[in-house]
Design an enzyme around this catalytic site. Structure first.
Site: not given
Ligand code: 13P
Length: 290
Positions: A82, A214, A217
């Protein structure tokens, strides 16, 4: 299950109007729990690591654990790197056995973003790996990538096709206003129209390039469903799982102050992660799609 290509998995999701959860993990307990939850739900799965845990644990160690668990699981599972802004580390992870790589050169200008993304595509495609690129910038903190709200730029739909064509990227992450970390408000301003336009341009005449959302959360369930209906098929969740890990650990230790049995703590964390992943898989609509 043999290791699968993320693009094929996500094109199916794009066509089927559901999303595959791409869940960030930092250790073996989390990875095992995420896989166990996805197996229970018969859901395709993407496991992601940020750059820091991949450097700390060593990409080869993570890839070996992934391969062992994935080969024994009856569902397709990818291992994705990522937000990596370092081309050398992208290559290291590709060599180590990750099946999908995100080169995040979005902080650079358009041409430099294209140059670096193209470089990683050329490298990874020789190994039949999938590459994700980003256009525009997602605000918030993701591991080592920090983007202030006032520096974040949304993806220009006019540039999306050119970016995809010139880089050869397999998965496309357009910045549409979602952010990494915890949202300050329950209803963050997201540019749904932008996602709709990009989706129409890129996949309007048939699913071609899966789109990545993305900052999962904290998004409300109706918002998550809307983003999927508008074309998002890889859905990233990280901070939420960090909270589950740390809150569960803290609560367990407070309750069992005199117990010195790490295995029991691991089981408590595993259970909590599995429940949370079950929630996300149901919400994303990927249960039963493996
Ligand atoms: P969050 O940490 O807001 O869940 O985002 C995750 C993300 O987009 C990782 O690339």
């Amino acid at each position: 299950m043999t290791v699968v290509n993320a693009k094929e998995m996500l094109l199916e999701a794009t066509e089927g109007k559901y999303a595959v959860g791409a869940f960030n993990v930092t250790n073996l307990i989390q990875m095992e729990a995420v896989i166990a939850a996805a197996v229970n739900k018969k859901a395709p799965l993407i496991i992601q690591t940020s750059v820091s845990p991949s450097k700390f644990l060593n990409p080869s160690v993570l890839a070996a654990i992934y391969r062992t668990l994935a080969e024994a699981a009856p569902i397709p599972i990818c291992l994705h790197l990522d937000h990596c802004d370092d081309v050398d580390h992208c290559k290291t992870c590709a060599d180590a056995g990750y099946t999908s790589i995100m080169i995040d050169a979005s902080k650079h200008d358009f041409d430099e973003n294209i140059r670096q993304t193209r470089l990683i595509c050329d490298y990874c495609h020789l190994k039949a790996l999938t590459v994700e690129g980003e256009l525009g910038t997602v605000s918030g903190i993701e591991d080592q990538v920090r983007v202030a709200e006032d520096e974040a730029a949304l993806c220009d739909p006019g540039q999306a096709l050119e970016f995809i064509e010139r880089t050869g990227v397999d998965l496309f992450a357009p910045a549409i206003g979602t952010a990494h970390g915890v949202y300050k408000t329950k209803n963050p301003k997201l540019d749904f129209d932008r996602l709709r336009d990009i989706s129409e341009l890129v996949n309007g005449s048939g699913a071609r390039i899966p789109l990545v959302v993305h900052g999962g959360t904290g998004l409300q369930p109706d918002v998550v469903k809307k983003l999927i209906s508008l074309g998002g098929s890889k859905f990233n969740v990280s901070t939420d799982l960090k909270h589950v890990l740390i809150d569960t650990t803290y609560a367990y230790l407070c309750e069992h102050r005199r117990e010195y049995n790490p295995g029991k703590l691991d089981l408590a964390v595993r259970q909590a992660i599995m429940e949370r992943i079950g929630y996300w898989i149901d919400l994303l609509g990927s249960a039963g799609k493996a």
